[in-house]
Write a protein that holds these residues in place. Structure first.
Motif, PDB file in Angstrom:
ATOM      1  N   MET A   1     -38.134   5.673   6.375  1.00 55.97           N
ATOM      2  CA  MET A   1     -38.049   5.794   7.887  1.00 55.97           C
ATOM      3  C   MET A   1     -37.997   4.562   8.788  1.00 55.97           C
TER       4      MET A   1
ATOM      5  N   PHE B   1     -36.688  13.928  10.811  1.00 57.08           N
ATOM      6  CA  PHE B   1     -36.046  12.779  10.407  1.00 57.08           C
ATOM      7  C   PHE B   1     -34.747  12.949   9.865  1.00 57.08           C
TER       8      PHE B   1
ATOM      9  N   GLU C   1     -33.035   7.558  12.533  1.00 55.98           N
ATOM     10  CA  GLU C   1     -33.702   6.418  13.270  1.00 55.98           C
ATOM     11  C   GLU C   1     -34.257   6.962  14.737  1.00 55.98           C
TER      12      GLU C   1
END
Length: 103
Positions: free
Chosen positions: A1, A69, A74
């Motif tokens: 992530m 996500f 991002e």
């Protein structure tokens, strides 16, 4: 992530966390709604769940549900002088005209 942010933003969030010492010390990024231009995001104090990604940036622990996500990728979090701006890094707003609320 990947959470894109800066030192000033982390310092502002740190102030919030310090004032809320009896609450969870994780900043959850969540989808607060959907509109013509895509998702709008919110921030909140929350615990970490099994289906979350976490990333610590400058001492701030950010938490995002995996499905969020997977949808947006991002995310950029910035202090903008009177609040926070939370936006996907690589998603551009779509052209308006596909819903009735657009003029």
């Amino acid at each position: 992530m990947y959470i894109a942010t800066n030192q000033e933003t982390c310092e502002k969030i740190g102030e919030v966390l310090s004032a809320q010492a009896d609450k969870p010390q994780n900043i959850r990024i969540f989808i607060a709604g959907m509109g013509c231009s895509g998702p709008s995001f919110g921030l909140g104090l929350d615990n970490i769940n099994d289906n979350d990604f976490t990333e610590s940036v400058n001492g701030v622990n950010f938490v995002v549900e995996q499905s969020v996500f997977d949808t947006v990728g991002e995310i950029k979090v910035e202090w903008v002088g009177n609040g926070y701006s939370v936006q996907p890094v690589n998603v551009q707003p779509s052209a308006c005209g596909s819903c009735s609320s657009c003029g």
